[in-house]
Structure formats: C-alpha cells, structure tokens
Design a protein around this motif. Structure first.
Motif: not given
Lengths: 288, 365
Positions: B49-52, B57, B70, B159, B344
C-alpha cells in the motif's frame, strides 16, 4: 467568435507536418526587417493553399525550428505567399540569412483572421504600431482592391523611430486613394521625415469617427492597442467593433501545446484576431 | 454485476493475451509503482500500500493479499497516450538544398492497462478532449490512444492526498473503462462497458455475487469516500480565482514554490509541450520532436525577447487559474481530477486544496 471559422482539419490530416517552400524573392526592408515571397514547391500544394488576411503560418528553418509569422499577401490577387519578418530570435535570425532559391518549411494557414465580412459597408480604421503593420497590410490591400464595398478608410501607423517605418511608398500611394486618410507618426523625427512627430499615440487625435458603423483593426504592442481602443471608443466606436491581433509564444499553432493560452483562449486557434470584448477581461493583466 | 474468484484472476490475463493484448499493470520499481508488462499475477504489488502526504511517497506492506490496495503512483496513464518525448517528423536536406519532410508515426501495440483508477480515467477523458476531439485532431495521440483498453479497479484505499470524491471523479470507476473490478478479499466484482470488455468477461468463470460481497463492496466504497479528508472549495472556481488575481496569497505561494515542474509532470491532465529540433551533426538530416513542457518554466511564456511570467507566483497562478478556472471554458469542467499527485510529488509539499481554499475561501459549492 462568429466572424471567421477556422479551417477544420480532419483527424487524418497531420497538422504538424511542414511542406517545402522556395524563397522566390527576398527584400531587405530595414536593418532588421525583411520580406520573403514564397512558393510551395509542390504545384498541387501551392494551388490548394488558401488563406485569409490576418492568418499566420509556421515557418521552419532547417535544423533549427519553427516560428509563427503572419501572412502579408492578398490571397486573391497575389500568386506568391509573402511574409515580412523582424529578425529578433534564433529562427528569424537564421531565416534572415537565406537567399532567393533556398528552401524553408511551411505549414498553415492557422487561426482566425480579420473580420472582413463584418467590415463591409462600414468605415474602417486600421491602427498599427511598429512592425504591427505587417499583419494589417493584407487587410489594407484587401480593402483597397475592393474599395467600393467599404466606407471611409483611415490608416494609422505609429513607430518609435523613423527606421522602423517601412514601405513609405505604399503609404504615399494609399494617401492618393479617394475617401482614404493616412496618418503616420514617429516618436522621434529625423531630417527627411515629413510625417508627424508625436509621442505615444497622440496621432489618433487626428482620426475622425463619423458614425457608429465604424470597425477598428489594431495590431501592435498590447499597451498601444489598449490606449488606441480607449481613445477610439471614447470617440464613439462600439467596443465590439474593435479587433486586435494578439501575439504569444506559439509552437504547435493548433491549440495543443498550451503556450499561447490567454485565460481560456488559445491565441493560435481562437485568434490571433479577437474582438475587444473577448479579451478585455485579462488584457493588461501582468502574467497573462 | 458478476464475481470473479481471486484464484481465477490469472484467467483474465490469459483471456486478454489471447485476444491479442499485451497486459500492463503497476509494479514496484524504485520504491514507486510503474506500469510494466504483466505476464503473471506475482508481479502485481501484492500486499503493498502507498502512504502519501505533501512531499512524501512510500510503499509498505499492509498485511493484505490484495493486488490493488494502493491509491496511485507518480505515473498516470498520460505517458501512454501523450508521450513525454516523441518524434513528429524528420527532414532530409540534399546537396541542392531541397528539403524532404517525412512524417514519423508511432506504431503502438494493443495494450490492456490493468489497475487503472477512476481519477486517471477521468484525466484520460480530459486529454481526449484536448488532443483528439479538438478543432485539430492529433494524429500521434490518436494512434497511441486507439489500441488501449482499460481494466479499471475501483479505488478502495485512497491516499491521504486524494480528493477525487470532491471533484466527482472517484473513487469508483464510472466510465472510460472496458472492464471495471471491485477488489474484495476473496475476489473481484466485475462489470463491463465495451463490447471488447464483454467478450473478455464472457471467457471468465464468473458467477453471481453473494449479497455479502455486494454489501462489502458498498461499505468499502463508502469508506473510500469518507476517508478522504481533502477537498476543493467547489467544483467551479473560475469566478473566485479570476476575481482574486491580486490576492496576496499568490506571492506567498511564490516564495515556497521552486518552479521545478514536478506537479505538471505528474498531473494526469497537463498537456503543455515544446517542439524541439534534433539536427544531425553532418547536416544531412534533422528530427522534430515534441516533449512535455511546464508552465513553471521561464521559457513557457517567452515571446520575442519578453518573458510574460518572470515571477514564480505568476507561474503558479497561471497553472492554478488554468487548471481550476479557465479549463471550464475550454472543456466544460475543471482540469483537476483529485488524484493528489501534485501534492505528493511537490518537493516542498504545496497543497492545491489548501492554496485554492486560501484564495477562494468562502466560495459556496
């Protein structure tokens, strides 16, 4: 945006691809200004090439790039395509060094030209500043060749220095045409200068507006176009009868590259000629 | 609405390949997700998964066996249709000086783009309007665009930077796809739009979804909407922006903005490009290219020795007034799809939603 519909290209035409053209004749007009007469080398392309006063072409210098230049010639009366160019940038400097017989690339015509149909039956005032006169030459020629269709014609040309004044013989000839007023002024005079010497656009004080049926076409620096509009609308010309030819960075000429955007307008395909009400909301705003 | 079990997902790839498509999907590379050829499911960013956040990022494992959990990455669909640099034509000059122009066209192969999200499909529609359905059709864009089909996935894990719910473009895919999937733990809800999509789906072992699966999907969509904290003050900010061209906040942004152009590069709708020349040293041939440009560069507003936007705040203002303002007049809606990429990937974390709020604050939606 009703006054002239831009030519509609189909999906399958490649609007980005230039055609080859030969420089048939080249004239040096001043230190930095020169005129080229061109013929598309493919006779079929030359035959098919039509345009309207106020439209422009993208001229290509081999190995260097393209530049947007307005068309000076009269499509109905001149066989060759004429461009008058000021040597200011990389491409125009290179093109200025070419001679008759040499080849360049050309694609166009692009954009919406001058409102000539609307102008019929009306008095016409044409105001240009500096090399702004190049885009207006085609419209002046158009009117003079069809003189009976138009009312009084006033031609105003303003330059900063007398060196910028090109084509004196044309202005002298236009002066002799009936029902035509020619006003030329320079901010600075010189010994052989017999036209006016006046600052800014004071020369407009001599312009007479006889009726609301007057159409104004202006080309030159934006500040000058705005002052001229203010002056002429105060004399009774409706704002919607004032037309500007605008300039911006143009690379694609077909409304794709984004450089010429002026608010929501793409100068290249929505213009370059606009009526004053279409552009006045952003005109003179820094950064647009 | 039908259901495809997770273990049957490879059959989707097979069906697409058999129909002549090369499958591409986001895969992990350089700590980012990039589109690349997909031949087996294991290449998907499973469990990632992405954290933004503004200027931030990261990809990290989230303990789920999902493929599409994501939001997005720096890369949208844009480079597939509007190449970052592409040749337009070549010209040869012979010894007599004669110029021979030759158009050079892209020859793309049929691609099935898997995993595209609603924001990017909305952006693609805006690019279509600009390049394909305009006064002039763009042959290069059209040739790249036509052989693409899209297997969209509803966004279940927006996100922190996402605000597609506020622009009306997501999180669910509503148009522009051939097949759309809603990813659940045990599989995918499948809906089809195009004839190609229906033909592909017909080859899959689909069954009717259970009411539990349907309610899971609904709950997931609701959560995806509610998790979005950011929003634009209104979907139509043209008046508010152009009434505030002299707002002091523009200069304040100009002091933070580096004019690096990251935002315009990652923006899925930005269309500005330069035309550039690449001449052979021996003078025999020259190639004419176009490449992405940014309104944050000085040369973007260059005009015979004048630069119209010398100050950075004027360039930011140009970008924002166009994106959220004049775009309405050009293409009938805002040019922002709420993907949040500009937030981001901005090295100083400038946030379009905050800046729009500061300038247009108080505007009623």
């Amino acid at each position: 945006m009703s006054h002239m519909i831009p030519s509609h290209h189909t999906v399958d035409e490649n609007a980005y691809l230039p055609m080859e053209a030969e420089i048939v004749e080249r004239v040096q007009e001043s230190d930095t200004i020169f005129t080229m007469q061109l013929r598309l080398t493919d006779p079929k392309q030359h035959e098919a090439y039509t345009y309207q006063p106020g439209q422009f072409n993208m001229l290509y210098l081999y190995g260097v790039g393209e530049v947007a230049i307005s068309i000076v010639s009269d499509p109905e009366h001149e066989e060759l395509l004429t461009h008058t160019i000021n040597r200011v940038g990389r491409v125009t400097r290179g093109i200025s060094q070419l001679e008759a017989g040499q080849k360049i690339g050309i694609r166009g015509p692009y954009g919406r030209g001058w409102p000539l149909r609307e102008a019929e039956g009306q008095d016409v005032i044409i105001v240009s500043g500096g090399l702004g006169c190049a885009p207006t030459i085609s419209v002046i020629n158009h009117i003079i060749r069809r003189r009976e269709r138009f009312g009084h014609l006033t031609i105003v040309q303003k330059v900063k220095h007398v060196d910028e004044f090109i084509w004196p013989e044309r202005f002298e000839r236009w002066k002799t045409i009936p029902d035509t007023t020619v006003l030329v002024a320079s901010t600075k005079g010189s010994v052989n200068w017999h036209w006016d010497v006046s600052p800014r656009i004071q020369v407009l004080d001599k312009v007479k507006v006889w009726s609301e049926r007057t159409i104004v076409m202006i080309c030159g620096p934006e500040g000058m176009m705005q002052s001229a509009t203010k002056h002429l609308t105060e004399l009774g010309v409706p704002e919607s009868s004032v037309y500007f030819s605008m300039e911006r960075n143009m690379q694609c000429a077909v409304g794709h590259c984004g450089h010429c955007q002026f608010g929501d307008l793409f100068i290249c395909k929505d213009g370059p000629v606009f009526s004053y009400p279409e552009i006045k909301h952003l005109l003179g705003t820094e950064g647009f | 609405m039908r259901f495809l079990a997770r273990e049957d997902f490879p059959q989707l790839l097979t069906a697409l390949q058999q129909a002549g498509y090369t499958c591409i999907a986001p895969q992990i590379r350089d700590h980012n997700l990039v589109y690349d050829e997909l031949t087996e499911v294991a290449q998907l960013p499973i469990n990632y998964q992405d954290q933004q956040a503004p200027g931030y990022y990261r990809l990290s494992e989230n303990g789920q066996q999902r493929y599409f959990a994501w939001a997005n990455s720096s890369e949208a669909v844009k480079p597939m249709t509007f190449a970052s640099r592409e040749i337009l034509w070549k010209v040869k000059r012979d010894e007599t000086g004669k110029l021979a122009f030759e158009e050079v066209l892209p020859e793309p192969k049929p691609l099935a783009v898997i995993g595209v999200k609603a924001c990017d499909l909305a952006a693609l529609h805006l690019q279509d309007q600009h390049f394909a359905f305009n006064t002039y059709g763009d042959r290069y864009y059209n040739l790249r665009r036509r052989p693409l089909i899209f297997i969209a996935v509803d966004c279940s894990h927006p996100a922190e930077t996402c605000f597609c719910a506020s622009t009306g473009d997501g999180p669910d895919a509503r148009s522009g796809f051939d097949i759309a999937l809603t990813e659940l733990d045990d599989g995918f809800l499948v809906r089809t739009k195009s004839k190609i999509g229906k033909n592909i789906a017909a080859q899959l072992p689909l069954r009717d979804p259970t009411t539990i699966q349907l309610s899971q999907a609904e709950k997931q969509q609701q959560q995806a909407i509610e998790s979005q904290q950011r929003q634009l003050p209104s979907r139509h900010l043209k008046g508010a922006l152009f009434d505030n061209l002299d707002h002091p906040h523009w200069k304040e942004i100009g002091e933070r903005c580096l004019a690096c152009g990251n935002c315009t590069s990652v923006c899925p709708t930005c269309f500005c490009h330069n035309e550039v020349e690449d001449a052979q040293l021996d003078g025999s041939e020259s190639a004419h290219y176009r490449q992405w440009d940014s309104c944050f560069t000085l040369r973007h507003s260059y005009m015979h020795s004048i630069v119209l936007r010398k100050d950075i705040h004027l360039r930011y203002r140009q970008w924002l007034t166009h994106k959220l303002g004049s775009w309405h007049d050009q293409y009938g809606r805002s040019g922002c799809v709420g993907c949040g990429r500009c937030i981001t990937w901005c090295p100083v974390g400038i946030d379009i939603t905050e800046e729009a709020q500061a300038i247009c604050g108080g505007v009623q939606s």
